[in-house]
Motif scaffolding. Structure first.
Motif, PDB file in Angstrom:
ATOM      1  N   ASN A  33      -2.249   5.564   6.098  1.00  0.00           N
ATOM      2  CA  ASN A  33      -2.072   6.430   7.263  1.00  0.00           C
ATOM      3  C   ASN A  33      -3.366   7.158   7.647  1.00  0.00           C
ATOM      4  O   ASN A  33      -3.400   8.359   7.833  1.00  0.00           O
ATOM      5  N   ASN A  34      -4.448   6.394   7.776  1.00  0.00           N
ATOM      6  CA  ASN A  34      -5.750   6.928   8.170  1.00  0.00           C
ATOM      7  C   ASN A  34      -6.002   6.754   9.659  1.00  0.00           C
ATOM      8  O   ASN A  34      -5.273   6.049  10.357  1.00  0.00           O
ATOM      9  N   ILE A  35      -7.076   7.373  10.109  1.00  0.00           N
ATOM     10  CA  ILE A  35      -7.619   7.125  11.441  1.00  0.00           C
ATOM     11  C   ILE A  35      -8.834   6.213  11.279  1.00  0.00           C
ATOM     12  O   ILE A  35      -9.739   6.515  10.489  1.00  0.00           O
ATOM     13  N   LEU A  36      -8.845   5.108  11.995  1.00  0.00           N
ATOM     14  CA  LEU A  36      -9.976   4.182  11.974  1.00  0.00           C
ATOM     15  C   LEU A  36     -10.745   4.329  13.283  1.00  0.00           C
ATOM     16  O   LEU A  36     -10.183   4.126  14.354  1.00  0.00           O
ATOM     17  N   SER A  37     -12.016   4.697  13.182  1.00  0.00           N
ATOM     18  CA  SER A  37     -12.865   4.887  14.356  1.00  0.00           C
ATOM     19  C   SER A  37     -14.010   3.895  14.338  1.00  0.00           C
ATOM     20  O   SER A  37     -14.477   3.484  13.269  1.00  0.00           O
ATOM     21  N   PHE A  38     -14.501   3.547  15.512  1.00  0.00           N
ATOM     22  CA  PHE A  38     -15.626   2.620  15.596  1.00  0.00           C
ATOM     23  C   PHE A  38     -16.858   3.231  14.936  1.00  0.00           C
ATOM     24  O   PHE A  38     -17.199   4.390  15.154  1.00  0.00           O
ATOM     25  N   GLY A  39     -17.539   2.445  14.112  1.00  0.00           N
ATOM     26  CA  GLY A  39     -18.786   2.873  13.503  1.00  0.00           C
ATOM     27  C   GLY A  39     -18.641   3.518  12.145  1.00  0.00           C
ATOM     28  O   GLY A  39     -19.641   3.772  11.473  1.00  0.00           O
ATOM     29  N   GLU A  40     -17.421   3.792  11.708  1.00  0.00           N
ATOM     30  CA  GLU A  40     -17.234   4.384  10.388  1.00  0.00           C
ATOM     31  C   GLU A  40     -17.582   3.391   9.283  1.00  0.00           C
ATOM     32  O   GLU A  40     -17.226   2.221   9.357  1.00  0.00           O
ATOM     33  N   GLY A  41     -18.237   3.894   8.239  1.00  0.00           N
ATOM     34  CA  GLY A  41     -18.657   3.018   7.157  1.00  0.00           C
ATOM     35  C   GLY A  41     -17.667   2.864   6.028  1.00  0.00           C
ATOM     36  O   GLY A  41     -17.770   1.930   5.227  1.00  0.00           O
ATOM     37  N   LYS A  42     -16.667   3.743   5.972  1.00  0.00           N
ATOM     38  CA  LYS A  42     -15.797   3.729   4.793  1.00  0.00           C
ATOM     39  C   LYS A  42     -14.822   2.557   4.771  1.00  0.00           C
ATOM     40  O   LYS A  42     -14.182   2.311   3.740  1.00  0.00           O
ATOM     41  N   PHE A  43     -14.721   1.830   5.875  1.00  0.00           N
ATOM     42  CA  PHE A  43     -13.827   0.672   5.906  1.00  0.00           C
ATOM     43  C   PHE A  43     -14.607  -0.648   5.923  1.00  0.00           C
ATOM     44  O   PHE A  43     -14.072  -1.683   6.305  1.00  0.00           O
ATOM     45  N   ILE A  44     -15.871  -0.572   5.515  1.00  0.00           N
ATOM     46  CA  ILE A  44     -16.731  -1.750   5.438  1.00  0.00           C
ATOM     47  C   ILE A  44     -16.798  -2.235   3.985  1.00  0.00           C
ATOM     48  O   ILE A  44     -16.766  -1.443   3.047  1.00  0.00           O
ATOM     49  N   SER A  45     -16.885  -3.542   3.800  1.00  0.00           N
ATOM     50  CA  SER A  45     -17.081  -4.173   2.482  1.00  0.00           C
ATOM     51  C   SER A  45     -15.931  -3.935   1.513  1.00  0.00           C
ATOM     52  O   SER A  45     -16.141  -3.630   0.335  1.00  0.00           O
ATOM     53  N   ASN A  46     -14.712  -4.084   2.009  1.00  0.00           N
ATOM     54  CA  ASN A  46     -13.557  -4.121   1.116  1.00  0.00           C
ATOM     55  C   ASN A  46     -13.484  -5.522   0.508  1.00  0.00           C
ATOM     56  O   ASN A  46     -14.219  -6.423   0.907  1.00  0.00           O
ATOM     57  N   GLU A  47     -12.583  -5.710  -0.461  1.00  0.00           N
ATOM     58  CA  GLU A  47     -12.501  -7.001  -1.133  1.00  0.00           C
ATOM     59  C   GLU A  47     -11.056  -7.372  -1.449  1.00  0.00           C
ATOM     60  O   GLU A  47     -10.196  -6.500  -1.615  1.00  0.00           O
ATOM     61  N   PHE A  48     -10.818  -8.673  -1.517  1.00  0.00           N
ATOM     62  CA  PHE A  48      -9.512  -9.175  -1.932  1.00  0.00           C
ATOM     63  C   PHE A  48      -9.369  -9.049  -3.445  1.00  0.00           C
ATOM     64  O   PHE A  48     -10.352  -9.105  -4.184  1.00  0.00           O
ATOM     65  N   LEU A  49      -8.138  -8.917  -3.896  1.00  0.00           N
ATOM     66  CA  LEU A  49      -7.815  -8.950  -5.318  1.00  0.00           C
ATOM     67  C   LEU A  49      -7.226 -10.310  -5.661  1.00  0.00           C
ATOM     68  O   LEU A  49      -7.193 -11.215  -4.827  1.00  0.00           O
ATOM     69  N   ASP A  50      -6.741 -10.454  -6.860  1.00  0.00           N
ATOM     70  CA  ASP A  50      -6.251 -11.752  -7.332  1.00  0.00           C
ATOM     71  C   ASP A  50      -5.041 -12.262  -6.553  1.00  0.00           C
ATOM     72  O   ASP A  50      -4.771 -13.461  -6.539  1.00  0.00           O
ATOM     73  N   ASN A  51      -4.306 -11.350  -5.912  1.00  0.00           N
ATOM     74  CA  ASN A  51      -3.126 -11.801  -5.145  1.00  0.00           C
ATOM     75  C   ASN A  51      -3.500 -12.501  -3.845  1.00  0.00           C
ATOM     76  O   ASN A  51      -2.653 -13.119  -3.191  1.00  0.00           O
ATOM     77  N   LYS A  52      -4.795 -12.400  -3.450  1.00  0.00           N
ATOM     78  CA  LYS A  52      -5.344 -13.147  -2.308  1.00  0.00           C
ATOM     79  C   LYS A  52      -4.755 -12.760  -0.957  1.00  0.00           C
ATOM     80  O   LYS A  52      -4.915 -13.475   0.025  1.00  0.00           O
ATOM     81  N   LYS A  53      -4.067 -11.622  -0.877  1.00  0.00           N
ATOM     82  CA  LYS A  53      -3.500 -11.189   0.404  1.00  0.00           C
ATOM     83  C   LYS A  53      -3.714  -9.696   0.597  1.00  0.00           C
ATOM     84  O   LYS A  53      -3.641  -8.920  -0.367  1.00  0.00           O
ATOM     85  N   ILE A  54      -3.982  -9.317   1.818  1.00  0.00           N
ATOM     86  CA  ILE A  54      -4.107  -7.908   2.189  1.00  0.00           C
ATOM     87  C   ILE A  54      -3.193  -7.648   3.382  1.00  0.00           C
ATOM     88  O   ILE A  54      -3.207  -8.399   4.367  1.00  0.00           O
ATOM     89  N   ASN A  55      -2.392  -6.592   3.293  1.00  0.00           N
ATOM     90  CA  ASN A  55      -1.529  -6.188   4.402  1.00  0.00           C
ATOM     91  C   ASN A  55      -2.204  -5.077   5.195  1.00  0.00           C
ATOM     92  O   ASN A  55      -2.654  -4.078   4.614  1.00  0.00           O
ATOM     93  N   ILE A  56      -2.272  -5.262   6.501  1.00  0.00           N
ATOM     94  CA  ILE A  56      -2.819  -4.254   7.402  1.00  0.00           C
ATOM     95  C   ILE A  56      -1.689  -3.752   8.284  1.00  0.00           C
ATOM     96  O   ILE A  56      -1.014  -4.536   8.954  1.00  0.00           O
ATOM     97  N   LYS A  57      -1.501  -2.434   8.268  1.00  0.00           N
ATOM     98  CA  LYS A  57      -0.464  -1.822   9.092  1.00  0.00           C
ATOM     99  C   LYS A  57      -1.074  -0.678   9.879  1.00  0.00           C
ATOM    100  O   LYS A  57      -1.941   0.047   9.366  1.00  0.00           O
ATOM    101  N   PHE A  58      -0.631  -0.498  11.120  1.00  0.00           N
ATOM    102  CA  PHE A  58      -1.106   0.618  11.928  1.00  0.00           C
ATOM    103  C   PHE A  58      -0.131   0.857  13.079  1.00  0.00           C
ATOM    104  O   PHE A  58       0.691  -0.001  13.421  1.00  0.00           O
ATOM    105  N   LYS A  59      -0.258   2.036  13.674  1.00  0.00           N
ATOM    106  CA  LYS A  59       0.694   2.445  14.709  1.00  0.00           C
ATOM    107  C   LYS A  59       0.178   2.207  16.119  1.00  0.00           C
ATOM    108  O   LYS A  59       0.964   1.961  17.034  1.00  0.00           O
TER     109      LYS A  59
END
Length: 210
Positions: free
Chosen positions: A173-199
């Motif tokens: 439940n974050n706010i994602l803004s253009f240019g923010e660095g904290k959402f850069i360079s995430n990685e997959f785990l062994d389950n090989k899937k990432i769920n993205i949810k937003f309003k």
């Protein structure tokens, strides 16, 4: 129906080109992007643009192809004209190659092609040797495609209620803004899937590797 568009930025490597071409029904070359087809031994179904950057050697090979020539002083880039042609042809999936490179203004404009496709309910993505880029306006389950990193940027306005579930770095439940660095360079785990949810909003999803 899948349409492949190859434009005149950095040309795709042969393995990427062949992978996308083999699964495509219609092949479009945008200006100098036609050279990629010819160099790899193929001929596009459509060639379009102002042809101000294509080598004269390859211009001769355009004979017999559906050529749509436009004035160089036009409102749309060659890549956008190619996308609009793919929409006209009733594509439901579009891959765009050759739209990244040294011209940052063109790169930013080409990211907007994803938004045009999204508005037309067409699955669309951009690829080069190091990146796979897509745009979504709804929740999505992302699969590991072999890239080291996955990053997220807001497209336009802030994204509200942004959550990343199943990744190395989760958020809720974050706010994602253009240019923010904290959402850069995430990685997959062994389950090989990432769920993205937003309003609310649109998210650029960037798979990348060095």
């Amino acid at each position: 129906m899948k349409v492949l568009i190859v434009s005149g930025g950095n040309p795709p490597k042969k393995d990427i080109f062949l992978e996308e071409m083999k699964s495509s029904d219609i092949l479009i070359g945008a200006d100098r992007g036609c050279e990629t087809y010819f160099k790899y031994g193929f001929v596009p179904h459509y060639a379009l643009g102002d042809f101000d950057s294509i080598d004269d050697f390859y211009k001769d090979k355009l004979e017999g192809i559906n050529v749509l020539k436009f004035n160089s002083e036009k409102d749309n880039t060659d890549s956008e004209i190619a996308l609009l042609k793919a929409i006209e042809l009733k594509a439901d999936k579009i891959c765009i190659l050759g739209v990244t490179g040294t011209r940052l203004d063109h790169v930013l404009g080409n990211l907007g092609l994803l938004n045009i496709a999204l508005k037309n309910n067409i699955e669309c993505y951009i690829r080069d040797s190091n990146n796979l880029i897509l745009l979504t306006n709804k929740d999505i389950v992302l699969e590991d495609k072999g890239y080291k990193y996955i990053s997220f940027q807001a497209f336009g306005n802030d994204v509200e209620g942004f959550s990343i579930i199943g990744a190395k770095y989760e958020v809720e439940n974050n706010i994602l803004s253009f240019g923010e660095g904290k959402f850069i360079s995430n990685e997959f785990l062994d389950n090989k899937k990432i769920n993205i949810k937003f309003k609310k909003g649109k998210i650029l999803i960037i798979y990348s590797k060095d």
